[in-house]
Scaffold this motif. Sequence first.
Motif, PDB file in Angstrom:
ATOM      1  N   PHE A   9       0.846  -1.189   0.000  1.00 36.98           N
ATOM      2  CA  PHE A   9       0.000   0.000   0.000  1.00 36.98           C
ATOM      3  C   PHE A   9       0.887   1.246   0.000  1.00 36.98           C
ATOM      4  O   PHE A   9       1.689   1.444   0.918  1.00 36.98           O
ATOM      5  N   LEU A  10       0.764   2.064  -1.031  1.00 36.47           N
ATOM      6  CA  LEU A  10       1.417   3.364  -1.062  1.00 36.47           C
ATOM      7  C   LEU A  10       0.569   4.345  -0.265  1.00 36.47           C
ATOM      8  O   LEU A  10      -0.551   4.674  -0.668  1.00 36.47           O
ATOM      9  N   VAL A  11       1.097   4.815   0.868  1.00 33.87           N
ATOM     10  CA  VAL A  11       0.310   5.706   1.722  1.00 33.87           C
ATOM     11  C   VAL A  11       1.081   6.998   1.972  1.00 33.87           C
ATOM     12  O   VAL A  11       2.311   6.975   2.121  1.00 33.87           O
ATOM     13  N   PRO A  12       0.384   8.141   2.003  1.00 32.33           N
ATOM     14  CA  PRO A  12       1.045   9.411   2.293  1.00 32.33           C
ATOM     15  C   PRO A  12       1.624   9.413   3.709  1.00 32.33           C
ATOM     16  O   PRO A  12       1.127   8.697   4.579  1.00 32.33           O
ATOM     17  N   PRO A  13       2.672  10.217   3.968  1.00 33.23           N
ATOM     18  CA  PRO A  13       3.230  11.179   3.028  1.00 33.23           C
ATOM     19  C   PRO A  13       4.225  10.589   2.021  1.00 33.23           C
ATOM     20  O   PRO A  13       4.356  11.105   0.926  1.00 33.23           O
ATOM     21  N   ARG A  14       4.918   9.462   2.392  1.00 30.85           N
ATOM     22  CA  ARG A  14       5.923   8.934   1.467  1.00 30.85           C
ATOM     23  C   ARG A  14       6.229   7.468   1.753  1.00 30.85           C
ATOM     24  O   ARG A  14       7.313   6.985   1.446  1.00 30.85           O
ATOM     25  N   TRP A  15       5.280   6.750   2.326  1.00 27.90           N
ATOM     26  CA  TRP A  15       5.553   5.428   2.872  1.00 27.90           C
ATOM     27  C   TRP A  15       4.993   4.314   2.007  1.00 27.90           C
ATOM     28  O   TRP A  15       4.131   4.521   1.144  1.00 27.90           O
ATOM     29  N   LEU A  16       5.486   3.104   2.254  1.00 33.27           N
ATOM     30  CA  LEU A  16       4.970   1.886   1.645  1.00 33.27           C
ATOM     31  C   LEU A  16       4.740   0.873   2.764  1.00 33.27           C
ATOM     32  O   LEU A  16       5.667   0.564   3.518  1.00 33.27           O
ATOM     33  N   PHE A  17       3.514   0.411   2.893  1.00 35.10           N
ATOM     34  CA  PHE A  17       3.178  -0.592   3.898  1.00 35.10           C
ATOM     35  C   PHE A  17       2.988  -1.945   3.222  1.00 35.10           C
ATOM     36  O   PHE A  17       2.568  -2.029   2.061  1.00 35.10           O
ATOM     37  N   LEU A  18       3.274  -3.000   3.956  1.00 33.25           N
ATOM     38  CA  LEU A  18       3.168  -4.367   3.470  1.00 33.25           C
ATOM     39  C   LEU A  18       2.278  -5.170   4.418  1.00 33.25           C
ATOM     40  O   LEU A  18       2.458  -5.111   5.638  1.00 33.25           O
ATOM     41  N   ARG A  19       1.351  -5.915   3.852  1.00 35.39           N
ATOM     42  CA  ARG A  19       0.460  -6.775   4.645  1.00 35.39           C
ATOM     43  C   ARG A  19       0.642  -8.218   4.190  1.00 35.39           C
ATOM     44  O   ARG A  19       0.509  -8.520   2.992  1.00 35.39           O
ATOM     45  N   VAL A  20       0.951  -9.104   5.122  1.00 34.70           N
ATOM     46  CA  VAL A  20       1.123 -10.530   4.837  1.00 34.70           C
ATOM     47  C   VAL A  20       0.070 -11.290   5.633  1.00 34.70           C
ATOM     48  O   VAL A  20       0.013 -11.174   6.865  1.00 34.70           O
ATOM     49  N   GLU A  21      -0.757 -12.065   4.938  1.00 34.53           N
ATOM     50  CA  GLU A  21      -1.869 -12.775   5.568  1.00 34.53           C
ATOM     51  C   GLU A  21      -1.645 -14.278   5.480  1.00 34.53           C
ATOM     52  O   GLU A  21      -1.164 -14.791   4.454  1.00 34.53           O
ATOM     53  N   THR A  22      -2.006 -14.993   6.538  1.00 32.09           N
ATOM     54  CA  THR A  22      -1.878 -16.451   6.567  1.00 32.09           C
ATOM     55  C   THR A  22      -3.255 -17.099   6.476  1.00 32.09           C
ATOM     56  O   THR A  22      -4.282 -16.451   6.674  1.00 32.09           O
ATOM     57  N   ASP A  23      -3.254 -18.394   6.213  1.00 34.90           N
ATOM     58  CA  ASP A  23      -4.518 -19.105   6.015  1.00 34.90           C
ATOM     59  C   ASP A  23      -5.327 -19.252   7.296  1.00 34.90           C
ATOM     60  O   ASP A  23      -6.524 -19.553   7.243  1.00 34.90           O
ATOM     61  N   ASP A  24      -4.709 -19.049   8.452  1.00 32.60           N
ATOM     62  CA  ASP A  24      -5.477 -19.111   9.692  1.00 32.60           C
ATOM     63  C   ASP A  24      -5.805 -17.730  10.247  1.00 32.60           C
ATOM     64  O   ASP A  24      -6.196 -17.578  11.403  1.00 32.60           O
ATOM     65  N   GLY A  25      -5.627 -16.698   9.400  1.00 29.71           N
ATOM     66  CA  GLY A  25      -6.084 -15.363   9.767  1.00 29.71           C
ATOM     67  C   GLY A  25      -5.083 -14.494  10.486  1.00 29.71           C
ATOM     68  O   GLY A  25      -5.398 -13.339  10.816  1.00 29.71           O
ATOM     69  N   VAL A  26      -3.887 -14.980  10.745  1.00 31.17           N
ATOM     70  CA  VAL A  26      -2.869 -14.136  11.368  1.00 31.17           C
ATOM     71  C   VAL A  26      -2.281 -13.210  10.299  1.00 31.17           C
ATOM     72  O   VAL A  26      -1.899 -13.666   9.222  1.00 31.17           O
ATOM     73  N   VAL A  27      -2.223 -11.921  10.609  1.00 31.58           N
ATOM     74  CA  VAL A  27      -1.742 -10.911   9.662  1.00 31.58           C
ATOM     75  C   VAL A  27      -0.528 -10.208  10.254  1.00 31.58           C
ATOM     76  O   VAL A  27      -0.522  -9.824  11.434  1.00 31.58           O
ATOM     77  N   GLY A  28       0.502 -10.055   9.447  1.00 30.17           N
ATOM     78  CA  GLY A  28       1.681  -9.301   9.854  1.00 30.17           C
ATOM     79  C   GLY A  28       1.894  -8.108   8.946  1.00 30.17           C
ATOM     80  O   GLY A  28       1.564  -8.155   7.756  1.00 30.17           O
ATOM     81  N   TRP A  29       2.451  -7.045   9.519  1.00 29.87           N
ATOM     82  CA  TRP A  29       2.683  -5.808   8.770  1.00 29.87           C
ATOM     83  C   TRP A  29       4.173  -5.483   8.733  1.00 29.87           C
ATOM     84  O   TRP A  29       4.906  -5.736   9.692  1.00 29.87           O
ATOM     85  N   GLY A  30       4.608  -4.905   7.621  1.00 31.52           N
ATOM     86  CA  GLY A  30       5.969  -4.430   7.473  1.00 31.52           C
ATOM     87  C   GLY A  30       5.979  -3.098   6.739  1.00 31.52           C
ATOM     88  O   GLY A  30       4.965  -2.685   6.164  1.00 31.52           O
TER      89      GLY A  30
END
Length: 381
Positions: A9-30
């Motif tokens: 996800f390109l989000v203001p002001p100048r960042w890039l977020f990453l979402r990683v999802e697993t099959d059992d619903g656990v989500v991690g962000w980077g």
Amino acid sequence: MKIVRIETFLVPPRWLFLRVETDDGVVGWGEPIVEGRAETVATAIDELSGLLIGADPRPIEDHWQVLAKGGFYRGGPVLSSALAGIDQALWDIKGRYLGVPVHELLGGPVRDKARVYRWIGGASGAELAEAGLRAVAEGYDAVKYNATEQLRHIDSPAVVRGVVERLTALREAVGWGVDIAVDLHGRFSVAMARRVLPLLEPLLPMFVEEPVLPEFSRDLAPVAAGTAVPLAVGERLYSRWDFRDVLPTGIAVAQPDLCHAGGISEVRRIAAMAEAHDVALAPHCPLGPIALAASLQIDFATPNFLIQEQSLGIHAPEDNDLLAYLADPGCFRFAEGHVARPTGPGLGIEIDEAAVRRAAADGHRWRNQIWRHRDGSFAEW
């Protein structure tokens, strides 16, 4: 447990977020980002995702080795930043799966709170002094500012005196109980660094950051030997191998960026290498909330940690700030220049996913400025 979805996800002001999802619903962000090259890093993540979809996210070190080295060509800011964001997200998933903060998985906390500093700005000594006093009133006992704008390879005595006078004004305003870090941003040549740094010694800066460009790292030893001012470097070094030749030069502070230097896994190794050279760790982080959360996990597990950079208030008021994408902004509540140890699982923050998706609908195309000298030639930004 298997990885089933990877999104950026390109989000203001100048960042890039990453979402990683697993099959059992656990989500991690980077937060993988090269400022001004966010689209390029997003493409790199898309290319790497084929190595992760369908895989168990928990063997983080094995994933790190494959992602870093499996493509034959390796290193550099784009690949290392893509890897950094993925690594952060995998640690977030593992911590959430086990119900513990990441720092518990790194050996447990070595402190109860982490010191942070506040960025301040001002074109003149008077403006810097005013900004410094505001930061002190907010509870900070450490600040950082940019020493100067563009410089010629060997600039005039007036420019040199201006650098000294601005720091003098700030020191006189905030007193000796406040630490001041001075960011040179790679704008000094080796010759200018050797000329100016001894003049700053009576003002006792906490450290001077990036006194020369990273391509001149081999020249840090004579710079360090020529001044008592502590030197801090590392925001444009991307691996333990980049730091290997820098740590013995006499620097005082290593500043790897958790979003550029291979993530939590690699910065943990860099911190240990730094400790063996009597060098402190102060992670570079003028970025978003995920970057800060990842940095803090390292800070609380690292004996040689010094102080943490953070971006609260660094952007224009109309821009989204550090807290805009958090479900609970209270996790970054700073008191008396410190932040408390995070106790939540994983990276210790909860991302407001709806806010991220809304912001990503607009995205951004942030680029750094291009500076030129009076004669029209390129100047370091």
